[in-house]
Design an enzyme around this catalytic site. Structure first.
Site, PDB file in Angstrom:
ATOM      1  N   GLN A  25       0.885  -1.183   0.000  1.00 44.13           N
ATOM      2  CA  GLN A  25       0.000   0.000   0.000  1.00 44.13           C
ATOM      3  C   GLN A  25       0.915   1.222   0.000  1.00 44.13           C
ATOM      4  O   GLN A  25       1.261   1.758   1.039  1.00 44.13           O
ATOM      5  CB  GLN A  25      -0.883  -0.004   1.241  1.00 44.13           C
ATOM      6  CG  GLN A  25      -1.890  -1.157   1.269  1.00 44.13           C
ATOM      7  CD  GLN A  25      -2.657  -1.186   2.574  1.00 44.13           C
ATOM      8  OE1 GLN A  25      -3.340  -0.239   2.932  1.00 44.13           O
ATOM      9  NE2 GLN A  25      -2.543  -2.278   3.310  1.00 44.13           N
ATOM     10  N   HIS A  73       8.666  -3.860  -3.417  1.00 50.96           N
ATOM     11  CA  HIS A  73       7.803  -4.142  -4.558  1.00 50.96           C
ATOM     12  C   HIS A  73       8.015  -3.234  -5.776  1.00 50.96           C
ATOM     13  O   HIS A  73       7.953  -3.691  -6.912  1.00 50.96           O
ATOM     14  CB  HIS A  73       6.375  -4.042  -4.022  1.00 50.96           C
ATOM     15  CG  HIS A  73       5.330  -4.208  -5.020  1.00 50.96           C
ATOM     16  ND1 HIS A  73       5.179  -5.370  -5.728  1.00 50.96           N
ATOM     17  CD2 HIS A  73       4.376  -3.355  -5.457  1.00 50.96           C
ATOM     18  CE1 HIS A  73       4.168  -5.227  -6.546  1.00 50.96           C
ATOM     19  NE2 HIS A  73       3.667  -4.024  -6.396  1.00 50.96           N
ATOM     20  N   ASP A  83       4.762  -9.261 -15.857  1.00 46.36           N
ATOM     21  CA  ASP A  83       4.199  -8.023 -16.404  1.00 46.36           C
ATOM     22  C   ASP A  83       5.357  -7.195 -16.946  1.00 46.36           C
ATOM     23  O   ASP A  83       6.524  -7.495 -16.685  1.00 46.36           O
ATOM     24  CB  ASP A  83       3.379  -7.240 -15.358  1.00 46.36           C
ATOM     25  CG  ASP A  83       4.178  -6.958 -14.097  1.00 46.36           C
ATOM     26  OD1 ASP A  83       5.271  -6.369 -14.210  1.00 46.36           O
ATOM     27  OD2 ASP A  83       3.717  -7.335 -13.004  1.00 46.36           O
ATOM     28  N   LYS A 139      -1.200  -8.166 -19.796  1.00 43.51           N
ATOM     29  CA  LYS A 139      -2.572  -8.467 -19.386  1.00 43.51           C
ATOM     30  C   LYS A 139      -3.471  -7.339 -19.848  1.00 43.51           C
ATOM     31  O   LYS A 139      -3.139  -6.170 -19.641  1.00 43.51           O
ATOM     32  CB  LYS A 139      -2.665  -8.551 -17.856  1.00 43.51           C
ATOM     33  CG  LYS A 139      -2.094  -9.796 -17.278  1.00 43.51           C
ATOM     34  CD  LYS A 139      -2.288  -9.746 -15.773  1.00 43.51           C
ATOM     35  CE  LYS A 139      -1.387 -10.760 -15.113  1.00 43.51           C
ATOM     36  NZ  LYS A 139      -1.311 -10.567 -13.678  1.00 43.51           N
TER      37      LYS A 139
END
Ligand code: R5P
Length: 304
Positions: free
Chosen positions: A97, A130, A169, A192
């Site tokens: 987050q 991340h 990705d 995607k």
């Protein structure tokens, strides 16, 4: 008495022991218990005054409990006169987050950094955050390590022929290229097309992988949705053996069951999160240690 002391909280004692072994040191004394109402208590059994204290703790599941344990240990070290405190956080929970995508949401990656600072941490050592956005959100002096050298050498030893490194990705392509260079492999990335934030309409791949062995590289396997969908598509397109590697094996919800059924030969994760129980449930799960990378970082940070 050495100037540096390494202690561990409770979430990832094994990696802390390995780090200490690699440093030819013993873990310092730090014990934990609970008050009758389940509030956490800790106590150092070491003289900390004037020393650089490294506190190892992954803030993995249960994240709230593990984070609080780390915060009280930092506070205890600060109150005991430590000269410098470094939180060694192999897996930094709450990192995903990293921005407010809708009004009313928290930015927990930043909040955790503020809490660490407020408790008294001078710096952190962590691994494979991340994204760049997460790195930016964590406003504390940090050493950001990458599991890449440990994972790449695991696969190098396997000498897999006709290998293609697959990024799940486009954002993961840069990392995939690093692995491709080390392993003499090709690269491809999956695209995607999304219907919504949770629904994928179609998936396609940037190059032909028919007849190739594939290694999908990601930073985290959480629910394993990303990895399992990617593996299923690669198999459909004619991939031979499919391997998966990720730094952090969060393996939440039904991840283990999904990975069991998926057309994947090996799932490789590191020991940033303890995997003993998962290993018993998923035979194709292999663990690569990143303790040496943390050991080197601690040496650099403490100047020896
Ligand atoms: C996404 O950008 C990340 O790199 C991972 O692909 C994602 O967090 C994995 O989540 P899950 O295993 O739940 O699909």
């Amino acid at each position: 008495m050495a100037n540096r002391v390494i202690v561990t909280c409770k979430s990832n004692v094994d990696i802390a022991k390995e780090i200490a072994k690699c440093m030819k040191a013993k873990l310092g004394k730090l014990s934990f218990s609970k008050f009758p109402d389940f509030e956490s208590y800790c106590k150092f059994g070491e003289q900390l005054s004037g020393r650089h204290v490294f506190i190892v703790q992954s803030t993995c599941c249960p994240a709230n409990e593990n984070l609080m344990e780390l915060l009280i240990a930092i506070d205890a070290a600060r109150s005991s006169g430590a000269k410098r405190i470094t939180a060694v956080i192999p897996y930094y929970g709450y990192a995903r987050q990293d921005r407010q995508s809708k009004p009313g949401e928290p930015i927990t990656a930043a909040l955790v950094a503020k809490l660490l600072k407020a408790a008294g941490a001078d710096s952190i050592i962590t691994m494979d955050l991340h994204s760049k956005a997460v790195e930016k959100a964590i406003k504390v002096n940090k050493t950001h390590l990458h599991a890449y050298p440990a994972i790449a050498s695991y696969f190098k030893a396997k000498k897999i022929r006709n290998l293609c490194i697959v990024a799940p990705d486009k954002g993961a392509l840069k990392n995939a290229k690093l692995y491709a260079k080390a392993l003499g492999a090709k690269t491809a990335f999956i695209e995607k097309k999304r219907k919504s934030a949770t629904e994928v309409e179609a998936m396609s791949i940037s190059s032909n992988i028919n007849g190739l062995n594939c290694l999908i590289i990601d930073d985290i396997i959480s629910t394993a949705g990303t990895i399992c969908e990617s593996a299923a598509m690669l198999k459909k397109l004619g991939a031979e053996n499919i391997y998966v590697a990720a730094t952090h094996g969060v393996l939440a919800g039904k991840a283990i069951q999904k990975l069991k059924k998926a057309p994947i030969k090996e799932v490789v994760v590191t020991n940033t999160i303890p995997q003993e129980q998962n290993k018993r449930k998923l035979k194709k799960l292999k663990i690569v240690s990143v303790a040496k990378l943390f050991c080197k970082a601690i040496r650099r940070e403490s100047g020896k």
